[in-house]
Design a protein around this motif. Structure first.
Motif, short mmCIF file in Angstrom:
data_model
loop_
_atom_site.label_atom_id
_atom_site.label_comp_id
_atom_site.label_asym_id
_atom_site.label_seq_id
_atom_site.Cartn_x
_atom_site.Cartn_y
_atom_site.Cartn_z
N ILE A 69 8.10 51.34 33.30
CA ILE A 69 8.59 50.66 34.73
C ILE A 69 8.64 49.16 34.82
CG2 ILE A 69 6.00 50.96 35.56
CD1 ILE A 69 7.04 51.87 38.11
N ASP A 70 9.55 48.62 35.47
CA ASP A 70 9.66 47.23 35.56
C ASP A 70 9.13 46.65 36.78
OD1 ASP A 70 10.50 44.73 35.15
OD2 ASP A 70 12.63 45.06 35.43
N ASN A 71 7.72 46.87 36.94
CA ASN A 71 7.04 46.33 38.09
C ASN A 71 6.12 45.34 37.64
OD1 ASN A 71 4.97 47.56 36.52
ND2 ASN A 71 4.09 48.87 38.37
N PHE A 72 6.14 44.10 37.03
CA PHE A 72 5.50 43.36 36.57
C PHE A 72 6.23 41.93 36.13
CE2 PHE A 72 7.01 45.27 32.86
CZ PHE A 72 7.23 44.45 32.04
N PHE A 73 5.48 40.81 35.90
CA PHE A 73 5.76 39.93 34.98
C PHE A 73 4.62 39.41 34.09
CE2 PHE A 73 4.08 38.00 38.97
CZ PHE A 73 3.50 36.87 38.44
N VAL A 74 4.95 38.81 32.87
CA VAL A 74 4.00 38.37 31.93
C VAL A 74 3.62 36.88 31.83
CG1 VAL A 74 3.36 38.36 29.47
CG2 VAL A 74 4.24 40.49 30.41
N THR A 75 2.69 36.46 31.91
CA THR A 75 2.18 35.18 31.76
C THR A 75 1.63 34.96 30.27
OG1 THR A 75 1.83 34.90 34.17
CG2 THR A 75 0.78 33.37 32.59
N PHE A 76 2.50 34.42 29.44
CA PHE A 76 1.99 33.95 27.93
C PHE A 76 1.28 33.03 28.07
CE2 PHE A 76 5.65 36.82 27.23
CZ PHE A 76 4.85 37.72 26.48
N ILE A 77 0.19 32.46 27.61
CA ILE A 77 -0.47 31.27 27.48
C ILE A 77 -0.82 31.26 25.79
CG2 ILE A 77 -2.85 29.99 28.03
CD1 ILE A 77 -2.90 31.83 30.30
N GLU A 78 -0.36 30.14 25.40
CA GLU A 78 -0.79 29.58 23.93
C GLU A 78 -1.14 28.32 23.81
OE1 GLU A 78 2.80 28.89 21.51
OE2 GLU A 78 3.89 28.03 23.05
N VAL A 79 -1.89 28.26 22.60
CA VAL A 79 -2.30 26.86 22.32
C VAL A 79 -1.87 26.61 20.77
CG1 VAL A 79 -4.75 25.66 21.71
CG2 VAL A 79 -4.58 27.45 23.24
N LEU A 80 -1.22 25.12 20.78
CA LEU A 80 -0.26 24.90 19.55
C LEU A 80 -1.31 24.66 18.45
CD1 LEU A 80 2.33 22.70 20.86
CD2 LEU A 80 2.30 25.22 20.35
N GLU A 81 -2.42 24.22 18.57
CA GLU A 81 -3.44 23.62 17.52
C GLU A 81 -4.38 24.89 17.18
OE1 GLU A 81 -5.27 19.78 17.98
OE2 GLU A 81 -3.17 18.85 18.25
N ASP A 82 -4.25 24.70 15.77
CA ASP A 82 -5.21 25.73 15.17
C ASP A 82 -6.47 25.17 14.75
OD1 ASP A 82 -3.50 27.88 15.68
OD2 ASP A 82 -2.41 27.77 13.73
N PRO A 83 -7.77 25.61 14.65
CA PRO A 83 -8.72 25.21 13.98
C PRO A 83 -8.68 24.94 12.56
CG PRO A 83 -9.14 27.45 14.22
CD PRO A 83 -7.87 27.09 15.05
N GLY A 84 -8.91 23.64 12.05
CA GLY A 84 -8.74 23.43 10.60
C GLY A 84 -9.38 23.99 9.50
N ASP A 85 -10.48 24.71 9.92
CA ASP A 85 -11.37 25.46 8.86
C ASP A 85 -11.03 26.67 8.56
OD1 ASP A 85 -12.23 26.03 11.39
OD2 ASP A 85 -14.24 25.90 11.09
N ILE A 86 -9.93 27.20 9.08
CA ILE A 86 -9.40 28.65 8.74
C ILE A 86 -8.28 28.53 7.77
CG2 ILE A 86 -8.53 30.85 9.49
CD1 ILE A 86 -11.69 30.52 10.12
N PRO A 87 -8.20 28.46 6.41
CA PRO A 87 -7.11 28.34 5.68
C PRO A 87 -6.10 29.31 5.59
CG PRO A 87 -8.87 28.46 4.54
CD PRO A 87 -9.46 28.68 5.71
N PRO A 88 -5.18 28.87 5.06
CA PRO A 88 -4.16 30.12 4.74
C PRO A 88 -4.59 30.80 3.31
CG PRO A 88 -2.93 27.97 5.06
CD PRO A 88 -4.10 27.74 4.83
N LEU A 89 -4.56 31.86 3.15
CA LEU A 89 -4.95 32.88 1.97
C LEU A 89 -3.90 33.65 1.65
CD1 LEU A 89 -8.72 33.54 3.10
CD2 LEU A 89 -8.09 31.80 1.59
N GLU A 90 -3.70 33.54 0.35
CA GLU A 90 -2.62 34.48 -0.10
C GLU A 90 -1.31 34.22 0.46
OE1 GLU A 90 -3.49 38.87 -0.32
OE2 GLU A 90 -5.46 38.31 -1.60
N GLY A 91 -1.35 33.00 1.02
CA GLY A 91 0.03 32.64 1.48
C GLY A 91 0.16 32.91 2.85
N GLU A 92 -0.85 33.41 3.47
CA GLU A 92 -0.73 34.00 4.98
C GLU A 92 -1.61 33.18 5.77
OE1 GLU A 92 -1.52 38.23 5.02
OE2 GLU A 92 0.29 38.56 4.07
N ASN A 93 -1.14 32.42 6.83
CA ASN A 93 -1.70 31.63 7.68
C ASN A 93 -2.01 32.35 9.11
OD1 ASN A 93 -2.57 29.86 9.84
ND2 ASN A 93 -1.69 28.24 8.64
#
Length: 519
Positions: A370-394
């Motif tokens: 049912i189309d009875n809503f609107f979505v509010t997306f909230i994003e943060v661009l900068e990631d913490p620097g101490d969670i590194p990519p592992l096996e090429g996946e970030n």
């Protein structure tokens, strides 16, 4: 950002120009608002201009000290909390500044050990007792801003659930002796924090604590709680103001005291709110992010709240934000009567949780149902620097991919959605985010002509609860003769039209072995 969907007969260049006109960006704040997918066009915006001209004037009068909450004959001054120079009199501005200084010094001294529990022991925990905005605001501050190992751990009495109280007190155990207990009640007479305070005091003292050296009050000067704290020589008292409502109190002591006790920078929090206030004070619809937000809400719901607001923050630290907005938006805008006394039943329902976890729970319906809503997306661009990519996946890449993918999927189905982007999440940007929604709520309230600053429905619920508690007391007196009673007999003795409330009361009393035989 993902590209705009194509539309038949619309030149791609004109689409991009429309998108740019509906994208607000402030580089100093590190903040973006994109309402280009909310069905707004030049015709809609032109039709809203007269309403916004009046709304801008009303907000300027509010900030100037007019009686904005006419039903309660109160000013509305949460904007002054982060810009004391705007307060309508110098004494109020000075009072705000003094309170911020006091809060900051108190938090610093608690964390350094300069203030102890009276037995020379440093505080180890905080038990926060508050209901509604006095609980949700502090919870948001802690979840969003507290870093691991920083400040003191917080525990909450934000309900009168005895099981919740039992679990919280059990988790503290012997540390109750070194727990700072903060009781928040603007009027000082709200039952829930008073009941929580009584239970907390019993527990603290049963573990050898000293209530007067561990208790702090946040309330209005001269209130019942303020008087009790003064007479009992509590550790500290901090002021709330008559012109600040609970749902807009996060930039008062209600939010600042938790902020300092978790080691956050409350000056930056206030500065972020003040900066967004300045941006949303601009009396031009296209250059004011709160106005664009309110316009999107108004258009999506046809000015009658016909669409729900689904809030999807894509950061764990903002998980509480949808709950915070529930009170801010729904208590402010959910009104039966408008200012002219007409029955309008206004409001916007708010729900949500966090992405990408909870998109698995209800995005299926958002896209295909049912189309009875609107979505509010909230994003943060900068990631913490101490969670590194592992096996090429970030992890951050996947999180962003899920957000953009969901946003595109909804847009493809013609579902309204808007996006708020923060460069980074910190005290400054959280203050700005809160201030954006506070101003949007105020402007929307003006558009639909409701008083966004009172809460008659909440007060009606409180009165009904008080009446039922009085009824229970009377019922127990009637049954004190130790005789058997039928519901019909009790109903007649108490002069009630229906036995239903008695049935509900008796059921609870019986379940807790607090009854005299009734059939």
């Amino acid at each position: 950002m993902s590209p705009l969907p194509s539309a038949p007969g619309l030149d791609p260049k004109s689409q991009w120009q429309r998108f740019c006109s509906l994208l607000w960006h402030n580089s100093d704040l590190g903040f973006w608002l994109d309402v280009s997918r909310m069905g707004l066009d030049s015709g809609v915006l032109a039709s809203l201009k007269p309403g916004f001209d009046k709304a801008f004037a009303a907000m300027a009068a509010l900030e100037g000290g007019s009686i904005a909450n006419a039903d309660e004959q109160r000013q509305v001054g949460h904007y002054w909390l982060r810009s004391p120079e705007l307060a309508p009199d110098a004494a109020s501005g000075d009072h705000i500044r003094v309170e911020v200084d006091r809060l900051e010094a108190f938090g610093r001294d608690v964390l350094s050990g300069a203030i102890t529990n009276g037995a020379g022991e440093r505080f180890t925990d905080v038990l926060w007792i508050g209901i509604g905005g006095s609980g949700l605001g502090p919870l948001l501050m802690i979840r969003a801003l507290q870093d691991p190992g920083a400040g003191l751990p917080f525990h909450f009495f934000d309900n009168v659930d005895p099981d919740g109280m039992r679990r919280t007190l059990a988790s503290l155990g012997a540390r109750l002796k070194t727990t700072l207990v903060i009781v928040v009640s603007k009027s000082g007479g709200t039952p829930e924090p008073h009941i929580g305070m009584l239970q907390a005091r019993r527990a603290v003292e049963s573990h050898g604590g000293n209530w007067s050296t561990q208790a702090v009050a946040v309330t209005m000067l001269g209130s019942r709680l303020d008087q009790e704290a003064a007479q009992g020589s509590w550790l500290a008292r901090f002021d709330m103001f008559d012109w600040v409502g609970g749902r807009t109190s996060i930039t008062s002591a209600v939010g600042l005291l938790p902020g300092v006790l978790i080691g956050s920078d409350i000056r930056e929090f206030l500065a972020g709110a003040a900066a967004m206030d300045a941006a949303t004070r601009v009396p031009e619809l296209m250059n004011n992010p709160a106005a664009l937000l309110a316009a999107a809400w108004f258009h999506a719901g046809d000015g009658k709240g016909q669409r729900d607001m689904v809030v999807l923050p894509y950061r764990d630290r903002l998980e509480v934000f949808s709950r915070y907005l529930q009170q801010l938006v729904m208590e402010s805008l959910g009104k039966k009567l408008d200012r002219d006394g007409l029955e309008v039943h206004q409001g916007i329902a708010v729900y949500g949780n966090k992405g990408s976890t909870d998109q698995h729970a209800y995005v299926q319906q958002l896209r295909d149902g049912i189309d009875n809503f609107f979505v509010t997306f909230i994003e943060v661009l900068e990631d913490p620097g101490d969670i590194p990519p592992l096996e090429g996946e970030n992890p951050g890449d996947f999180l962003d991919g899920f957000l953009q993918g969901t946003r595109s999927a909804l847009t493809e189905e013609g579902r309204f959605n808007l996006s708020i982007t923060l460069q980074r999440l910190n005290a400054h940007s959280l203050g700005a985010l809160i201030a954006l929604f506070e101003r949007a709520v105020g402007l929307y309230g003006e558009l639909v002509n409701v008083n966004a600053y009172h809460q008659p429905g909440v007060e009606a619920g409180k009165k009904a609860a008080a009446a039922l508690l009085d009824l229970q007391s009377n019922l127990e007196q009637v049954m004190a003769d130790q005789r058997e009673h039928t519901l019909l007999d009790l109903q007649q003795k108490m002069g009630l039209e229906s036995p239903e409330p008695l049935y509900w009361i008796l059921r609870h009393l019986c379940a807790n072995r607090r009854h005299i035989d009734a059939r």
